[in-house]
Design a protein around this motif. Structure first.
Motif, short mmCIF file in Angstrom:
data_model
loop_
_atom_site.label_atom_id
_atom_site.label_comp_id
_atom_site.label_asym_id
_atom_site.label_seq_id
_atom_site.Cartn_x
_atom_site.Cartn_y
_atom_site.Cartn_z
N VAL A 126 56.51 -38.83 5.17
CA VAL A 126 55.54 -39.91 5.36
C VAL A 126 56.26 -41.24 5.46
CG1 VAL A 126 53.66 -41.15 4.21
CG2 VAL A 126 53.67 -38.65 4.26
N GLU A 127 57.28 -41.43 4.64
CA GLU A 127 58.05 -42.67 4.66
C GLU A 127 58.71 -42.88 6.02
OE1 GLU A 127 61.76 -43.41 2.14
OE2 GLU A 127 60.07 -43.96 0.85
N ARG A 128 59.28 -41.84 6.57
CA ARG A 128 59.92 -41.95 7.89
C ARG A 128 58.89 -42.23 8.97
NH1 ARG A 128 64.34 -37.08 7.98
NH2 ARG A 128 65.76 -38.02 6.49
N ARG A 129 57.73 -41.64 8.84
CA ARG A 129 56.69 -41.83 9.85
C ARG A 129 56.17 -43.26 9.83
NH1 ARG A 129 52.09 -37.47 11.02
NH2 ARG A 129 52.01 -37.95 13.21
#
Length: 151
Positions: free
Chosen positions: A81-84
């Motif tokens: 989620v953080e990368r997205r």
């Protein structure tokens, strides 16, 4: 007790195979087989086999492995989620503040030298090809290949 006996038997069999291999004058392979056959006895002597046997039959240990797996899944999910989203919350806040600062006072953040000082828009790498209309032109490239080969 049974695990130690099995490991000892496996090591003895491995050393026997190593002796037969050495008799056939394949000393490098015999040395390698002897090394592999000593590993089970070494694991028994260090206590790892006993620990593994106790762990394999312990419901508490399996529950612990389940919790470790659950924690790993949670970590992996948050990373995805953080990368997205494009970084951590702290990084997003810093980027938003910098963006807001540039929008409010662009003259204060950089010396103004007129329009020549601003970087020009990057030109496109190559012009886009026009889309071919559907229909007869769909097979033109295939026809060209066939004509090239004389078919």
């Amino acid at each position: 007790m049974i695990a130690e006996t099995v490991c000892s038997a496996v090591s003895a069999a491995g050393l026997g195979i190593a002796a037969v291999t050495a008799y056939r004058r394949r000393f490098l392979a015999a040395t390698r087989i002897a090394a592999y056959s000593l590993v089970p006895v070494a694991l028994v002597m260090t206590g790892i086999v006993g620990w593994l046997a106790d762990t394999a039959f312990s419901p508490t240990a399996w529950a612990g492995f389940g919790l470790l797996g659950c924690a790993w899944v949670l970590f992996a999910t948050t990373r995805a989620v953080e990368r997205r989203r494009g970084g951590t919350r702290k990084e997003r806040r810093a980027a938003a503040r910098a963006e807001a600062q540039d929008a409010v006072a662009p003259a204060a953040s950089a010396p103004s030298l007129g329009p020549a000082a601003r970087p020009a828009a990057r030109p496109a790498a190559r012009p886009e090809a026009k889309a071919k209309p559907r229909g007869e032109d769909d097979f033109s490239d295939i026809e060209a290949i066939l004509k090239k080969h004389g078919i």
